[in-house]
Motif scaffolding. Structure first.
Motif, PDB file in Angstrom:
ATOM      1  N   GLY A   1      46.727  15.885  -7.003  1.00 35.88           N
ATOM      2  CA  GLY A   1      47.889  16.187  -7.821  1.00 35.88           C
ATOM      3  C   GLY A   1      48.106  17.654  -8.136  1.00 35.88           C
ATOM      4  N   ARG A   2      47.370  18.523  -7.483  1.00 33.04           N
ATOM      5  CA  ARG A   2      47.498  19.962  -7.745  1.00 33.04           C
ATOM      6  C   ARG A   2      47.628  20.737  -6.440  1.00 33.04           C
ATOM      7  NH1 ARG A   2      45.098  22.120 -13.001  1.00 33.04           N
ATOM      8  NH2 ARG A   2      44.970  20.254 -14.249  1.00 33.04           N
ATOM      9  N   GLU A   3      48.320  21.872  -6.496  1.00 37.40           N
ATOM     10  CA  GLU A   3      48.424  22.757  -5.331  1.00 37.40           C
ATOM     11  C   GLU A   3      47.271  23.744  -5.385  1.00 37.40           C
ATOM     12  OE1 GLU A   3      51.395  26.164  -3.770  1.00 37.40           O
ATOM     13  OE2 GLU A   3      52.346  24.280  -4.344  1.00 37.40           O
ATOM     14  N   LEU A   4      46.373  23.645  -4.428  1.00 36.55           N
ATOM     15  CA  LEU A   4      45.173  24.482  -4.416  1.00 36.55           C
ATOM     16  C   LEU A   4      45.477  25.935  -4.101  1.00 36.55           C
ATOM     17  CD1 LEU A   4      42.692  22.221  -2.416  1.00 36.55           C
ATOM     18  CD2 LEU A   4      42.884  22.462  -4.894  1.00 36.55           C
ATOM     19  N   ARG A   5      44.710  26.814  -4.702  1.00 38.21           N
ATOM     20  CA  ARG A   5      44.690  28.236  -4.338  1.00 38.21           C
ATOM     21  C   ARG A   5      43.315  28.479  -3.730  1.00 38.21           C
ATOM     22  NH1 ARG A   5      46.400  29.669  -9.884  1.00 38.21           N
ATOM     23  NH2 ARG A   5      44.286  30.428  -9.952  1.00 38.21           N
ATOM     24  N   VAL A   6      43.298  28.834  -2.468  1.00 38.24           N
ATOM     25  CA  VAL A   6      42.030  29.008  -1.751  1.00 38.24           C
ATOM     26  C   VAL A   6      42.054  30.348  -1.041  1.00 38.24           C
ATOM     27  CG1 VAL A   6      40.479  27.999  -0.025  1.00 38.24           C
ATOM     28  CG2 VAL A   6      41.946  26.496  -1.386  1.00 38.24           C
ATOM     29  N   ASN A   7      41.075  31.201  -1.366  1.00 39.48           N
ATOM     30  CA  ASN A   7      40.984  32.501  -0.706  1.00 39.48           C
ATOM     31  C   ASN A   7      39.563  33.045  -0.791  1.00 39.48           C
ATOM     32  OD1 ASN A   7      40.830  33.835  -3.335  1.00 39.48           O
ATOM     33  ND2 ASN A   7      43.022  33.444  -3.474  1.00 39.48           N
ATOM     34  N   LYS A   8      39.347  34.174  -0.129  1.00 37.35           N
ATOM     35  CA  LYS A   8      38.029  34.817  -0.194  1.00 37.35           C
ATOM     36  C   LYS A   8      37.760  35.235  -1.629  1.00 37.35           C
ATOM     37  CE  LYS A   8      36.969  35.617   4.323  1.00 37.35           C
ATOM     38  NZ  LYS A   8      35.790  35.159   4.952  1.00 37.35           N
ATOM     39  N   ALA A   9      36.582  34.937  -2.090  1.00 36.44           N
ATOM     40  CA  ALA A   9      36.211  35.336  -3.442  1.00 36.44           C
ATOM     41  C   ALA A   9      35.981  36.833  -3.467  1.00 36.44           C
ATOM     42  CB  ALA A   9      34.957  34.594  -3.881  1.00 36.44           C
TER      43      ALA A   9
ATOM     44  N   PHE B   1      35.599  20.286   2.070  1.00 38.58           N
ATOM     45  CA  PHE B   1      35.292  21.469   2.869  1.00 38.58           C
ATOM     46  C   PHE B   1      34.437  21.147   4.097  1.00 38.58           C
ATOM     47  CE2 PHE B   1      37.148  23.605  -0.639  1.00 38.58           C
ATOM     48  CZ  PHE B   1      37.586  24.827  -0.146  1.00 38.58           C
ATOM     49  N   GLU B   2      33.709  20.039   4.090  1.00 41.34           N
ATOM     50  CA  GLU B   2      32.907  19.658   5.262  1.00 41.34           C
ATOM     51  C   GLU B   2      33.766  19.384   6.487  1.00 41.34           C
ATOM     52  OE1 GLU B   2      28.761  17.676   3.666  1.00 41.34           O
ATOM     53  OE2 GLU B   2      30.538  16.406   3.744  1.00 41.34           O
ATOM     54  N   GLU B   3      35.043  19.116   6.272  1.00 37.77           N
ATOM     55  CA  GLU B   3      35.949  18.910   7.407  1.00 37.77           C
ATOM     56  C   GLU B   3      36.106  20.180   8.240  1.00 37.77           C
ATOM     57  OE1 GLU B   3      39.690  17.012   6.567  1.00 37.77           O
ATOM     58  OE2 GLU B   3      38.808  15.941   4.863  1.00 37.77           O
ATOM     59  N   TYR B   4      35.724  21.328   7.666  1.00 40.93           N
ATOM     60  CA  TYR B   4      35.910  22.618   8.340  1.00 40.93           C
ATOM     61  C   TYR B   4      34.596  23.285   8.724  1.00 40.93           C
ATOM     62  CZ  TYR B   4      40.392  21.532   6.450  1.00 40.93           C
ATOM     63  OH  TYR B   4      41.557  20.867   6.141  1.00 40.93           O
ATOM     64  N   GLY B   5      33.481  22.621   8.432  1.00 39.24           N
ATOM     65  CA  GLY B   5      32.187  23.179   8.809  1.00 39.24           C
ATOM     66  C   GLY B   5      31.097  22.810   7.821  1.00 39.24           C
ATOM     67  N   THR B   6      29.999  23.521   7.910  1.00 37.36           N
ATOM     68  CA  THR B   6      28.832  23.271   7.075  1.00 37.36           C
ATOM     69  C   THR B   6      29.016  23.901   5.698  1.00 37.36           C
ATOM     70  OG1 THR B   6      27.435  23.339   9.029  1.00 37.36           O
ATOM     71  CG2 THR B   6      26.337  23.573   6.908  1.00 37.36           C
ATOM     72  N   VAL B   7      28.863  23.080   4.673  1.00 46.92           N
ATOM     73  CA  VAL B   7      28.938  23.572   3.298  1.00 46.92           C
ATOM     74  C   VAL B   7      27.515  23.844   2.834  1.00 46.92           C
ATOM     75  CG1 VAL B   7      29.590  23.023   0.934  1.00 46.92           C
ATOM     76  CG2 VAL B   7      31.063  22.320   2.828  1.00 46.92           C
ATOM     77  N   SER B   8      27.241  25.097   2.479  1.00 45.79           N
ATOM     78  CA  SER B   8      25.882  25.435   2.056  1.00 45.79           C
ATOM     79  C   SER B   8      25.716  25.442   0.544  1.00 45.79           C
ATOM     80  CB  SER B   8      25.442  26.770   2.649  1.00 45.79           C
ATOM     81  OG  SER B   8      26.357  27.789   2.340  1.00 45.79           O
TER      82      SER B   8
ATOM     83  N   GLU C   1      34.122  29.374   9.833  1.00 44.37           N
ATOM     84  CA  GLU C   1      34.347  28.119   9.104  1.00 44.37           C
ATOM     85  C   GLU C   1      35.100  28.382   7.801  1.00 44.37           C
ATOM     86  OE1 GLU C   1      30.390  25.665  10.603  1.00 44.37           O
ATOM     87  OE2 GLU C   1      30.335  26.738   8.691  1.00 44.37           O
ATOM     88  N   GLU C   2      34.737  29.455   7.110  1.00 49.81           N
ATOM     89  CA  GLU C   2      35.429  29.810   5.879  1.00 49.81           C
ATOM     90  C   GLU C   2      36.903  30.088   6.145  1.00 49.81           C
ATOM     91  OE1 GLU C   2      33.377  33.154   4.215  1.00 49.81           O
ATOM     92  OE2 GLU C   2      31.759  31.913   3.410  1.00 49.81           O
ATOM     93  N   ASN C   3      37.183  30.850   7.198  1.00 50.07           N
ATOM     94  CA  ASN C   3      38.570  31.184   7.522  1.00 50.07           C
ATOM     95  C   ASN C   3      39.385  29.947   7.865  1.00 50.07           C
ATOM     96  OD1 ASN C   3      38.233  33.936   7.067  1.00 50.07           O
ATOM     97  ND2 ASN C   3      37.621  34.324   9.183  1.00 50.07           N
ATOM     98  N   LYS C   4      38.795  29.006   8.604  1.00 48.19           N
ATOM     99  CA  LYS C   4      39.497  27.756   8.930  1.00 48.19           C
ATOM    100  C   LYS C   4      39.817  26.977   7.660  1.00 48.19           C
ATOM    101  CE  LYS C   4      36.656  26.109  12.054  1.00 48.19           C
ATOM    102  NZ  LYS C   4      36.029  25.269  13.099  1.00 48.19           N
ATOM    103  N   ALA C   5      38.859  26.894   6.744  1.00 48.18           N
ATOM    104  CA  ALA C   5      39.073  26.167   5.494  1.00 48.18           C
ATOM    105  C   ALA C   5      40.160  26.830   4.651  1.00 48.18           C
ATOM    106  CB  ALA C   5      37.764  26.076   4.708  1.00 48.18           C
TER     107      ALA C   5
END
Length: 98
Positions: A69-77, A21-28, A54-58
């Motif tokens: 080896g897995r297909e990630l599911r990434v969305n707003k919590a 996630f650091e590739e897309y900004g600051t991870v807090s 940054e969250e939206n870019k990630a």
């Protein structure tokens, strides 16, 4: 706000997620919930970043991406719903003498 990351390998560490996630900004903050009884990872986590942009870019870049080896599911919590429901047994004292 927080990002939900699902379908994670059970081998993933907080450091692994931070690096991605650091590739897309600051991870807090990174959180990887574990099973209460076994202590094993549950296959999902949460990431908080420095800004909504940054969250939206990630999310846009990582949702559906293959990683470890897995297909990630990434969305707003979404906020956690309180569904504890009280389905457990309720014990009341009785005046019986055993």
């Amino acid at each position: 706000m927080s990002i939900y990351v699902g379908n994670l390998s059970y081998e993933v560490t907080k450091e692994d997620l931070t690096t991605v996630f650091e590739e897309y900004g600051t991870v807090s903050r990174v959180s990887l919930p574990t099973d209460r009884e076994t202590g094993r990872p549950r296959g999902f986590g949460f990431v908080e970043m420095g800004s909504e942009d940054e969250e939206n870019k990630a999310i846009d870049s990582l949702d559906g991406a293959e990683w470890m080896g897995r297909e990630l599911r990434v969305n707003k919590a979404r906020p956690r719903e309180d569904n504890r429901g009280g389905g457990g047994r309720r014990f009341e004292s009785s005046s019986r003498n055993y």
